[in-house]
Scaffold this motif. Sequence first.
Motif, PDB file in Angstrom:
ATOM      1  N   GLY A 189       0.825  -1.204   0.000  1.00 35.89           N
ATOM      2  CA  GLY A 189       0.000   0.000   0.000  1.00 35.89           C
ATOM      3  C   GLY A 189       0.857   1.250   0.000  1.00 35.89           C
ATOM      4  N   ASN A 190       0.309   2.344   0.578  1.00 39.86           N
ATOM      5  CA  ASN A 190       0.987   3.640   0.575  1.00 39.86           C
ATOM      6  C   ASN A 190       1.065   4.176   2.001  1.00 39.86           C
ATOM      7  OD1 ASN A 190       0.965   3.985  -2.477  1.00 39.86           O
ATOM      8  ND2 ASN A 190      -1.224   3.751  -2.039  1.00 39.86           N
ATOM      9  N   PHE A 191       2.048   5.059   2.210  1.00 44.95           N
ATOM     10  CA  PHE A 191       2.302   5.570   3.551  1.00 44.95           C
ATOM     11  C   PHE A 191       2.386   7.097   3.522  1.00 44.95           C
ATOM     12  CE2 PHE A 191       5.198   7.066   6.846  1.00 44.95           C
ATOM     13  CZ  PHE A 191       4.625   6.506   7.978  1.00 44.95           C
ATOM     14  N   LEU A 192       1.784   7.735   4.533  1.00 44.88           N
ATOM     15  CA  LEU A 192       1.847   9.196   4.663  1.00 44.88           C
ATOM     16  C   LEU A 192       2.217   9.573   6.089  1.00 44.88           C
ATOM     17  CD1 LEU A 192       1.245  12.151   3.674  1.00 44.88           C
ATOM     18  CD2 LEU A 192      -1.117  11.776   4.441  1.00 44.88           C
ATOM     19  N   ASP A 193       3.219  10.452   6.207  1.00 41.10           N
ATOM     20  CA  ASP A 193       3.494  11.154   7.465  1.00 41.10           C
ATOM     21  C   ASP A 193       3.158  12.614   7.214  1.00 41.10           C
ATOM     22  OD1 ASP A 193       4.449  12.535   9.632  1.00 41.10           O
ATOM     23  OD2 ASP A 193       6.396  11.529   9.707  1.00 41.10           O
ATOM     24  N   PRO A 194       2.011  13.105   7.745  1.00 37.00           N
ATOM     25  CA  PRO A 194       1.555  14.447   7.393  1.00 37.00           C
ATOM     26  C   PRO A 194       2.258  15.571   8.153  1.00 37.00           C
ATOM     27  CG  PRO A 194      -0.015  13.422   8.867  1.00 37.00           C
ATOM     28  CD  PRO A 194       1.046  12.393   8.599  1.00 37.00           C
ATOM     29  N   MET A 195       3.127  15.240   9.102  1.00 41.41           N
ATOM     30  CA  MET A 195       3.921  16.235   9.834  1.00 41.41           C
ATOM     31  C   MET A 195       5.312  15.640   9.991  1.00 41.41           C
ATOM     32  SD  MET A 195       1.059  17.371  12.669  1.00 41.41           S
ATOM     33  CE  MET A 195      -0.612  17.810  12.112  1.00 41.41           C
ATOM     34  N   CYS A 196       6.045  15.558   8.873  1.00 43.04           N
ATOM     35  CA  CYS A 196       7.184  14.638   8.786  1.00 43.04           C
ATOM     36  C   CYS A 196       8.468  15.138   9.411  1.00 43.04           C
ATOM     37  CB  CYS A 196       7.424  14.240   7.330  1.00 43.04           C
ATOM     38  SG  CYS A 196       8.077  15.570   6.297  1.00 43.04           S
ATOM     39  N   GLY A 197       8.574  16.442   9.741  1.00 41.60           N
ATOM     40  CA  GLY A 197       9.804  16.931  10.352  1.00 41.60           C
ATOM     41  C   GLY A 197      11.019  16.566   9.520  1.00 41.60           C
ATOM     42  N   SER A 198      12.039  15.992  10.178  1.00 43.04           N
ATOM     43  CA  SER A 198      13.281  15.676   9.465  1.00 43.04           C
ATOM     44  C   SER A 198      13.250  14.315   8.776  1.00 43.04           C
ATOM     45  CB  SER A 198      14.479  15.761  10.423  1.00 43.04           C
ATOM     46  OG  SER A 198      14.301  14.901  11.536  1.00 43.04           O
ATOM     47  N   GLY A 199      12.088  13.645   8.765  1.00 41.98           N
ATOM     48  CA  GLY A 199      11.882  12.499   7.868  1.00 41.98           C
ATOM     49  C   GLY A 199      12.171  11.115   8.422  1.00 41.98           C
ATOM     50  N   THR A 200      12.342  10.990   9.747  1.00 38.30           N
ATOM     51  CA  THR A 200      12.722   9.682  10.301  1.00 38.30           C
ATOM     52  C   THR A 200      11.684   8.602  10.017  1.00 38.30           C
ATOM     53  OG1 THR A 200      13.905  10.822  12.075  1.00 38.30           O
ATOM     54  CG2 THR A 200      13.493   8.477  12.387  1.00 38.30           C
ATOM     55  N   LEU A 201      10.403   8.894  10.259  1.00 40.52           N
ATOM     56  CA  LEU A 201       9.364   7.894  10.009  1.00 40.52           C
ATOM     57  C   LEU A 201       9.317   7.504   8.535  1.00 40.52           C
ATOM     58  CD1 LEU A 201       6.539   9.172  12.368  1.00 40.52           C
ATOM     59  CD2 LEU A 201       7.326   6.799  12.296  1.00 40.52           C
ATOM     60  N   LEU A 202       9.519   8.464   7.651  1.00 43.53           N
ATOM     61  CA  LEU A 202       9.514   8.175   6.210  1.00 43.53           C
ATOM     62  C   LEU A 202      10.631   7.205   5.838  1.00 43.53           C
ATOM     63  CD1 LEU A 202       9.014  11.829   4.876  1.00 43.53           C
ATOM     64  CD2 LEU A 202       7.248  10.064   5.101  1.00 43.53           C
ATOM     65  N   SER A 224      -5.163  19.493   3.365  1.00 43.84           N
ATOM     66  CA  SER A 224      -4.910  18.395   2.435  1.00 43.84           C
ATOM     67  C   SER A 224      -6.126  17.490   2.283  1.00 43.84           C
ATOM     68  CB  SER A 224      -3.716  17.558   2.911  1.00 43.84           C
ATOM     69  OG  SER A 224      -4.056  16.820   4.071  1.00 43.84           O
ATOM     70  N   LYS A 225      -6.083  16.673   1.235  1.00 41.71           N
ATOM     71  CA  LYS A 225      -7.116  15.661   1.009  1.00 41.71           C
ATOM     72  C   LYS A 225      -6.437  14.351   0.641  1.00 41.71           C
ATOM     73  CE  LYS A 225     -10.925  18.655  -0.387  1.00 41.71           C
ATOM     74  NZ  LYS A 225     -11.965  18.937  -1.403  1.00 41.71           N
ATOM     75  N   LYS A 226      -7.097  13.263   0.953  1.00 40.00           N
ATOM     76  CA  LYS A 226      -6.545  11.945   0.668  1.00 40.00           C
ATOM     77  C   LYS A 226      -6.395  11.762  -0.839  1.00 40.00           C
ATOM     78  CE  LYS A 226      -7.369   7.016   1.478  1.00 40.00           C
ATOM     79  NZ  LYS A 226      -8.191   6.009   2.168  1.00 40.00           N
ATOM     80  N   ASP A 227      -5.169  11.397  -1.274  1.00 37.93           N
ATOM     81  CA  ASP A 227      -4.966  11.132  -2.703  1.00 37.93           C
ATOM     82  C   ASP A 227      -4.168   9.845  -2.930  1.00 37.93           C
ATOM     83  OD1 ASP A 227      -2.474  11.918  -1.869  1.00 37.93           O
ATOM     84  OD2 ASP A 227      -2.280  13.612  -3.243  1.00 37.93           O
ATOM     85  N   LEU A 228      -4.028   9.036  -1.866  1.00 36.50           N
ATOM     86  CA  LEU A 228      -3.348   7.745  -1.973  1.00 36.50           C
ATOM     87  C   LEU A 228      -4.287   6.653  -1.474  1.00 36.50           C
ATOM     88  CD1 LEU A 228       0.119   8.790  -0.467  1.00 36.50           C
ATOM     89  CD2 LEU A 228      -0.339   8.300  -2.869  1.00 36.50           C
ATOM     90  N   PHE A 229      -4.439   5.608  -2.246  1.00 41.48           N
ATOM     91  CA  PHE A 229      -5.360   4.509  -1.903  1.00 41.48           C
ATOM     92  C   PHE A 229      -4.656   3.168  -2.155  1.00 41.48           C
ATOM     93  CE2 PHE A 229      -7.624   8.211  -3.323  1.00 41.48           C
ATOM     94  CZ  PHE A 229      -8.677   8.355  -2.424  1.00 41.48           C
ATOM     95  N   PRO A 230      -4.636   2.221  -1.192  1.00 38.78           N
ATOM     96  CA  PRO A 230      -4.988   2.386   0.223  1.00 38.78           C
ATOM     97  C   PRO A 230      -3.913   3.193   0.944  1.00 38.78           C
ATOM     98  CG  PRO A 230      -4.035   0.224  -0.131  1.00 38.78           C
ATOM     99  CD  PRO A 230      -4.124   0.870  -1.487  1.00 38.78           C
ATOM    100  N   LEU A 231      -4.210   3.596   2.190  1.00 37.02           N
ATOM    101  CA  LEU A 231      -3.312   4.512   2.889  1.00 37.02           C
ATOM    102  C   LEU A 231      -3.186   4.160   4.369  1.00 37.02           C
ATOM    103  CD1 LEU A 231      -1.602   7.147   2.852  1.00 37.02           C
ATOM    104  CD2 LEU A 231      -3.697   8.374   3.462  1.00 37.02           C
ATOM    105  N   LEU A 232      -1.951   4.104   4.831  1.00 40.59           N
ATOM    106  CA  LEU A 232      -1.644   4.067   6.265  1.00 40.59           C
ATOM    107  C   LEU A 232      -0.955   5.380   6.620  1.00 40.59           C
ATOM    108  CD1 LEU A 232      -1.379   2.527   9.031  1.00 40.59           C
ATOM    109  CD2 LEU A 232       0.898   1.843   8.235  1.00 40.59           C
ATOM    110  N   MET A 233      -1.409   6.006   7.704  1.00 46.36           N
ATOM    111  CA  MET A 233      -0.835   7.267   8.151  1.00 46.36           C
ATOM    112  C   MET A 233      -0.256   7.082   9.561  1.00 46.36           C
ATOM    113  SD  MET A 233      -2.858  10.895   8.719  1.00 46.36           S
ATOM    114  CE  MET A 233      -3.879  10.652   7.273  1.00 46.36           C
ATOM    115  N   VAL A 234       0.993   7.466   9.755  1.00 48.03           N
ATOM    116  CA  VAL A 234       1.618   7.442  11.079  1.00 48.03           C
ATOM    117  C   VAL A 234       2.377   8.752  11.242  1.00 48.03           C
ATOM    118  CG1 VAL A 234       3.203   6.260  12.659  1.00 48.03           C
ATOM    119  CG2 VAL A 234       1.907   4.923  10.976  1.00 48.03           C
TER     120      VAL A 234
END
Length: 388
Positions: A195-208, A294-304
Amino acid sequence: MDTENLQIQIKTFFGLEQILAEEVKKLGGRKVEVKNRAVNCEGDLGFLYKINYSARTALKILIPVYEFKAFNQHQFYDRLFKVNWEEFMDVDQSFAIDATVNSETFRHSQFVTLKMKDAIVDYFQDKFKRRPNVETRTPDIKFHLHIDRELITISLDSSGDALFKRGYRREQGEAPINEVLASGMLQLAGWDGKGNFLDPMCGSGTLLIEAAMIAMDLPAQIFRKRFAFQNWKNYDADLFAKIKEFRVNRIKEFTGKIVGYDIDARMLNAARMNIEAAEMEDVIEVRKQNFFDSKKDLFPLLMVFNPPYDERISINDDDFYKKIGDTFKTHYPNTLAWLISSDLEAVKKIGLRPSRKIKLFNGKLETRFLQYEMYEGTKKVHKIENSK
């Protein structure tokens, strides 16, 4: 040292013990026991190399080599002086000692560390008329001293630098999340690269970056230059080379998308530098975007994500958490979202009931890792029977 049946203690963060135990089992650990902030197991030398190189939720990997009881500082020194230290190091090698102390008898970790250092140095001076050097920053050999009341345990540290130091972090923000905690959160959230992954407040990118490493099955320490076990007398360079080669051959292609948003251009620049250091520019996309617009544009999506929680980063917006909830409900239908926060009052303003709550620590801050499930049409979260 019996290299076929090593007793191994693997340190982790509170709340990640079960995740680490699963990793250990998959990598071939025997007699796996879950402890508080640790997992104990048995394994051979190859397994020790493998767990250091691959485990995502391990902080430090120790081999207990000597245990005894002491009731005063003289007994402590005398027992340590009698240890055959040349089994573990040469007089030409430097060493350092970390200590964890919980004792009424031995109250000061610096004092007992100094006494242990004296015992090791005096042992070599007595036997070879030469003294090894103490080197705190980059020692050849690292020992760990653990004192629980009168019980003394001496361990060899096989990792060296803590294993959250992956080697890709070039820049960091005011409150970066620890790499091991980030990977543990992703695994708790069920991220497996499908699937797809979104970090909507990603800071310096560790979770990504950790999400991409899981998705591609990259070894956690693929960027690390050195482990402490490479300075041991029994180090098998050919075995370690084979283990790395076998592990690297399992790396796979990722076909989904990993995306990060942030409103701070400085943070996005830091994230891009870290992503470049991790050689993941083709896998991870970051862009300047306010999550609330923002609006959801990735399907399916997990957000952390790891939103600011007014501890190390201040929040000037009283409705910050309410806006998170409103954005979830209006713009992210059919989405599984997880966030971590220490502000347990503020998260109530999200206006949704979390379907899971997991206690974790971000540094010394007690937090909750919260799962929200958005269903199109109902606009409410269904309670899971096994919620924690």
